[in-house]
Write a protein that holds these residues in place. Structure first.
Motif, PDB file in Angstrom:
ATOM      1  N   THR A 298     -10.157  -6.603  -3.668  1.00 32.07           N
ATOM      2  CA  THR A 298      -9.605  -5.997  -2.287  1.00 32.07           C
ATOM      3  C   THR A 298      -9.298  -4.605  -2.784  1.00 32.07           C
ATOM      4  OG1 THR A 298      -8.530  -8.064  -2.056  1.00 32.07           O
ATOM      5  CG2 THR A 298      -7.791  -6.325  -0.693  1.00 32.07           C
ATOM      6  N   VAL A 299      -8.853  -4.084  -3.837  1.00 33.87           N
ATOM      7  CA  VAL A 299      -8.603  -2.762  -3.958  1.00 33.87           C
ATOM      8  C   VAL A 299      -9.703  -1.814  -3.695  1.00 33.87           C
ATOM      9  CG1 VAL A 299      -7.522  -0.900  -5.541  1.00 33.87           C
ATOM     10  CG2 VAL A 299      -6.416  -2.998  -5.283  1.00 33.87           C
ATOM     11  N   LEU A 300     -10.732  -2.578  -4.448  1.00 38.19           N
ATOM     12  CA  LEU A 300     -12.079  -1.383  -4.382  1.00 38.19           C
ATOM     13  C   LEU A 300     -12.447  -1.409  -2.884  1.00 38.19           C
ATOM     14  CD1 LEU A 300     -13.667  -2.352  -7.979  1.00 38.19           C
ATOM     15  CD2 LEU A 300     -12.178  -0.209  -7.423  1.00 38.19           C
ATOM     16  N   ARG A 301     -12.377  -2.214  -2.250  1.00 38.63           N
ATOM     17  CA  ARG A 301     -12.920  -2.274  -0.807  1.00 38.63           C
ATOM     18  C   ARG A 301     -12.163  -1.638   0.283  1.00 38.63           C
ATOM     19  NH1 ARG A 301     -12.891  -6.444   1.898  1.00 38.63           N
ATOM     20  NH2 ARG A 301     -11.954  -8.052   0.540  1.00 38.63           N
ATOM     21  N   SER A 302     -10.804  -1.713  -0.012  1.00 39.36           N
ATOM     22  CA  SER A 302      -9.700  -1.191   0.765  1.00 39.36           C
ATOM     23  C   SER A 302      -9.508   0.447   0.712  1.00 39.36           C
ATOM     24  CB  SER A 302      -8.459  -1.915   0.517  1.00 39.36           C
ATOM     25  OG  SER A 302      -8.903  -3.435   0.930  1.00 39.36           O
ATOM     26  N   ASP A 303     -10.230   1.034  -0.181  1.00 42.43           N
ATOM     27  CA  ASP A 303     -10.168   2.525  -0.455  1.00 42.43           C
ATOM     28  C   ASP A 303      -8.546   2.883  -0.447  1.00 42.43           C
ATOM     29  OD1 ASP A 303     -12.699   2.972  -0.746  1.00 42.43           O
ATOM     30  OD2 ASP A 303     -13.285   2.927   1.403  1.00 42.43           O
ATOM     31  N   ASP A 304      -8.233   3.703   0.808  1.00 43.23           N
ATOM     32  CA  ASP A 304      -6.767   4.240   1.143  1.00 43.23           C
ATOM     33  C   ASP A 304      -5.939   3.180   1.622  1.00 43.23           C
ATOM     34  OD1 ASP A 304      -8.021   6.717   0.338  1.00 43.23           O
ATOM     35  OD2 ASP A 304      -8.660   6.792   2.311  1.00 43.23           O
ATOM     36  N   LEU A 305      -6.034   2.200   2.019  1.00 40.13           N
ATOM     37  CA  LEU A 305      -5.104   1.227   2.383  1.00 40.13           C
ATOM     38  C   LEU A 305      -4.155   0.901   1.601  1.00 40.13           C
ATOM     39  CD1 LEU A 305      -7.528  -1.300   4.628  1.00 40.13           C
ATOM     40  CD2 LEU A 305      -5.448   0.231   5.435  1.00 40.13           C
ATOM     41  N   ILE A 306      -4.477   0.503   0.277  1.00 37.14           N
ATOM     42  CA  ILE A 306      -3.811  -0.002  -0.720  1.00 37.14           C
ATOM     43  C   ILE A 306      -2.368   1.190  -1.068  1.00 37.14           C
ATOM     44  CG2 ILE A 306      -4.725   0.803  -2.668  1.00 37.14           C
ATOM     45  CD1 ILE A 306      -2.601  -2.387  -2.506  1.00 37.14           C
ATOM     46  N   ALA A 307      -3.032   2.501  -0.976  1.00 33.55           N
ATOM     47  CA  ALA A 307      -1.823   3.432  -1.125  1.00 33.55           C
ATOM     48  C   ALA A 307      -1.024   3.427   0.024  1.00 33.55           C
ATOM     49  CB  ALA A 307      -2.567   4.850  -1.448  1.00 33.55           C
ATOM     50  N   VAL A 308      -1.400   3.472   1.032  1.00 31.33           N
ATOM     51  CA  VAL A 308      -0.551   3.513   2.237  1.00 31.33           C
ATOM     52  C   VAL A 308       0.179   2.264   2.377  1.00 31.33           C
ATOM     53  CG1 VAL A 308      -0.619   3.653   4.750  1.00 31.33           C
ATOM     54  CG2 VAL A 308      -2.325   4.969   3.589  1.00 31.33           C
ATOM     55  N   TYR A 309      -0.134   1.178   2.262  1.00 34.05           N
ATOM     56  CA  TYR A 309       0.695   0.015   2.233  1.00 34.05           C
ATOM     57  C   TYR A 309       1.624  -0.169   1.269  1.00 34.05           C
ATOM     58  CZ  TYR A 309       1.523  -5.067   2.157  1.00 34.05           C
ATOM     59  OH  TYR A 309       2.163  -6.307   2.716  1.00 34.05           O
ATOM     60  N   ALA A 310       1.611   0.395   0.093  1.00 37.25           N
ATOM     61  CA  ALA A 310       2.460   0.498  -0.837  1.00 37.25           C
ATOM     62  C   ALA A 310       3.633   1.653  -0.736  1.00 37.25           C
ATOM     63  CB  ALA A 310       1.817   0.810  -2.404  1.00 37.25           C
ATOM     64  N   ASN A 311       3.059   2.893  -0.189  1.00 39.38           N
ATOM     65  CA  ASN A 311       3.992   3.924  -0.038  1.00 39.38           C
ATOM     66  C   ASN A 311       4.690   4.597   1.346  1.00 39.38           C
ATOM     67  OD1 ASN A 311       5.237   6.199  -1.421  1.00 39.38           O
ATOM     68  ND2 ASN A 311       3.777   7.578  -0.678  1.00 39.38           N
ATOM     69  N   GLU A 312       3.967   3.845   2.331  1.00 38.02           N
ATOM     70  CA  GLU A 312       4.213   4.566   3.510  1.00 38.02           C
ATOM     71  C   GLU A 312       5.082   3.374   4.790  1.00 38.02           C
ATOM     72  OE1 GLU A 312       3.953   7.719   4.194  1.00 38.02           O
ATOM     73  OE2 GLU A 312       2.936   8.426   3.056  1.00 38.02           O
ATOM     74  N   ILE A 313       5.213   2.254   4.187  1.00 39.13           N
ATOM     75  CA  ILE A 313       5.609   1.291   5.205  1.00 39.13           C
ATOM     76  C   ILE A 313       7.083   1.746   5.785  1.00 39.13           C
ATOM     77  CG2 ILE A 313       3.966  -0.500   4.626  1.00 39.13           C
ATOM     78  CD1 ILE A 313       6.327  -1.835   3.105  1.00 39.13           C
ATOM     79  N   GLY A 314       7.852   2.327   4.755  1.00 42.93           N
ATOM     80  CA  GLY A 314       9.308   2.791   5.059  1.00 42.93           C
ATOM     81  C   GLY A 314       9.386   3.568   6.620  1.00 42.93           C
ATOM     82  N   ASN A 315       8.010   4.275   6.943  1.00 45.48           N
ATOM     83  CA  ASN A 315       7.979   5.075   8.047  1.00 45.48           C
ATOM     84  C   ASN A 315       7.640   4.315   9.379  1.00 45.48           C
ATOM     85  OD1 ASN A 315       8.305   7.786   6.631  1.00 45.48           O
ATOM     86  ND2 ASN A 315       6.370   7.294   5.848  1.00 45.48           N
ATOM     87  N   LEU A 316       7.584   3.084   9.046  1.00 50.98           N
ATOM     88  CA  LEU A 316       7.359   1.753  10.306  1.00 50.98           C
ATOM     89  C   LEU A 316       8.808   1.855  10.812  1.00 50.98           C
ATOM     90  CD1 LEU A 316       5.185  -0.652   8.702  1.00 50.98           C
ATOM     91  CD2 LEU A 316       4.479   0.690  10.581  1.00 50.98           C
ATOM     92  N   PRO A 317       8.582   1.423  12.156  1.00 49.97           N
ATOM     93  CA  PRO A 317      10.016   0.928  12.834  1.00 49.97           C
ATOM     94  C   PRO A 317      10.625  -0.092  11.956  1.00 49.97           C
ATOM     95  CG  PRO A 317       8.287   1.129  14.556  1.00 49.97           C
ATOM     96  CD  PRO A 317       7.639   1.404  13.212  1.00 49.97           C
ATOM     97  N   GLU A 318      11.982  -0.087  11.818  1.00 51.43           N
ATOM     98  CA  GLU A 318      12.790  -0.916  11.206  1.00 51.43           C
ATOM     99  C   GLU A 318      12.221  -2.394  10.975  1.00 51.43           C
ATOM    100  OE1 GLU A 318      17.222  -2.086   9.972  1.00 51.43           O
ATOM    101  OE2 GLU A 318      16.995  -0.818  11.575  1.00 51.43           O
ATOM    102  N   ARG A 319      12.236  -3.209  12.036  1.00 53.01           N
ATOM    103  CA  ARG A 319      11.778  -4.299  12.159  1.00 53.01           C
ATOM    104  C   ARG A 319      10.352  -4.646  11.552  1.00 53.01           C
ATOM    105  NH1 ARG A 319      10.559  -7.340  17.675  1.00 53.01           N
ATOM    106  NH2 ARG A 319       8.788  -5.925  17.771  1.00 53.01           N
ATOM    107  N   ASP A 320       9.316  -3.676  11.751  1.00 50.15           N
ATOM    108  CA  ASP A 320       8.023  -3.772  11.133  1.00 50.15           C
ATOM    109  C   ASP A 320       8.310  -3.670   9.610  1.00 50.15           C
ATOM    110  OD1 ASP A 320       6.893  -4.440  13.544  1.00 50.15           O
ATOM    111  OD2 ASP A 320       6.559  -2.181  14.150  1.00 50.15           O
ATOM    112  N   ALA A 321       8.949  -2.539   9.170  1.00 49.94           N
ATOM    113  CA  ALA A 321       9.074  -2.386   7.919  1.00 49.94           C
ATOM    114  C   ALA A 321       9.694  -3.452   6.874  1.00 49.94           C
ATOM    115  CB  ALA A 321       9.740  -1.164   7.785  1.00 49.94           C
TER     116      ALA A 321
END
Length: 393
Positions: A298-321
């Motif tokens: 999954t990581v090798l197929r997902s390229d940048d998704l895993i880094a964004v999923y791990a590090n950026e979700i705090g920037n989502l609206p509170e309910r989504d985060a």
């Protein structure tokens, strides 16, 4: 009557650096302003400029000072690595102690280091490169059968084990924590590897052209990973995808909508891999091994998704985060549950340390120069992750 002038504390610069590090870690670099840092030590914003040119300079000072402290503590132990067998364990324990003692600094470097001024980034890379060279030379003496590239792979794997403490909050008793990290790092450096060639791994191009929405999602995810959510504009995303910024709104309501789509996709891929692993497994150990293989794929197929999923979700609206964090916790909890079934002597905190070490190795190495072009990287990542998970059985 005359009054004595108020004297500024001699350690004001250090106070500002400590306060900034804490604020950056808790809230993220972009959410912290100069006035926030100044207020944390009881001065005004303009007062901070007596010590630092800007916020970016504070981050550079914090991380460069931390690297120097790391080098000072490790250099003496590295000298003892001249006798690899007797020097390996003291080196690994010292690195484990530093990682735990400077846990917040480790997290800051892993997740906020991309915001450094380019000159500071280069200097940190140069200084850490010197340390890495010492590790690599010592490992070659310990395992003379390894080539330089294979030794580099295992050195980076061990460093990811230590760096993993910045990705979670599990905290076993200190001595047990140190021993556990050292054990995991030793498992990494003693892992078997197939001698590598210089062949570069080439990912096949997709047979079908991506839709415009997919192009935008891919471009945005790469930009979010490289620069951070706040530093990327809709115009940046449009330019990277080759379209005008306003045209993006035909596909996404806004920048947060793009981030949410990327996060949901990563969560869905991980959940699918988890469900398949559990449904096909014949035992908890088999499930854990299948899950490791699934995660690598999954990581090798997902390229940048895993880094964004791990590090950026705090920037989502509170309910989504909150929902994304719930999914993250649930996914890791399944790994921990399986590992505790395989190794019942592990406490929950200890199992989390092991799981996070395995996950971090898989996350880090595909984005590490000198390692990510290895033709057998998927097989090697799986072997490293499984080795770490099995090491405490």
């Amino acid at each position: 009557m005359t009054t004595s002038p108020v004297r500024r504390p001699r350690d004001r610069k250090a106070q500002l650096a400590t306060a900034a590090a804490d604020l950056f870690r808790r809230h993220g670099y972009h959410a912290v302003g100069v006035n926030d840092i100044a207020a944390a030590v009881g001065i005004t914003g303009p007062g901070m400029y007596r010590h630092f040119q800007n916020k970016q300079a504070v981050l550079g000072h914090v991380l460069l000072t931390g690297v120097d402290a790391l080098a000072a503590r490790l250099n003496g132990v590295l000298d003892g690595f001249g006798d690899p067998e007797s020097g390996l364990r003291p080196l690994l324990r010292a690195a484990a102690e530093i990682s735990i003692d400077q846990r917040d600094l480790t997290a800051l470097w892993r997740w906020q280091g991309r915001h450094l001024h380019q000159a500071d980034q280069k200097e940190i890379i140069r200084r850490t490169g010197v340390l890495l060279g010492g590790w690599q030379a010592g490992l070659r003496r310990l395992r003379p059968e390894l080539g330089d590239r294979d030794a580099l792979l295992l050195c980076f794997a061990a460093l990811s084990v230590f760096g993993s403490v910045g990705d979670h909050h599990a905290a076993p008793a200190r001595e047990r924590f140190v021993d556990l990290l050292a054990d995991l790092a030793e498992t990494a450096v003693r892992s078997p590897v197939v001698p590598s060639t210089e062949t570069t791994a080439v990912r096949p191009r997709p047979a079908v052209a991506a839709s415009r929405r997919e192009e935008l999602l891919t471009a945005a995810t790469r930009l979010f990973r490289d620069h951070g959510f706040h530093a990327v504009s809709m115009e940046d995303i449009g330019a990277a995808a080759g379209i005008a910024g306003p045209s993006i709104y035909r596909h996404f309501a806004g920048k947060s909508d793009i981030l949410l789509a990327a996060s949901r996709r990563m969560a869905d891929r991980l959940t699918l891999g988890l469900n398949d692993s559990l449904s096909e497994a014949t035992s908890p150990r088999d499930a854990l091994h299948r899950l490791a293989r699934s995660y690598v794929d999954t990581v090798l197929r997902s390229d940048d998704l895993i880094a964004v999923y791990a590090n950026e979700i705090g920037n989502l609206p509170e309910r989504d985060a909150k929902e994304m964090r719930r999914l993250q916790r649930a996914y890791v909890a399944e790994w921990v549950r399986l590992l505790r079934e395989v190794s019942p002597s592990l406490s929950d905190a200890e199992a989390r340390v092991v799981v996070q070490a395995a996950l971090t190795v898989v996350n880090d190495l595909p984005r590490t120069r000198g390692v990510n072009d290895r033709p057998r990287l998927a097989t090697e990542l799986t072997a490293l992750a499984v080795g770490l998970l099995d090491s405490q059985a």
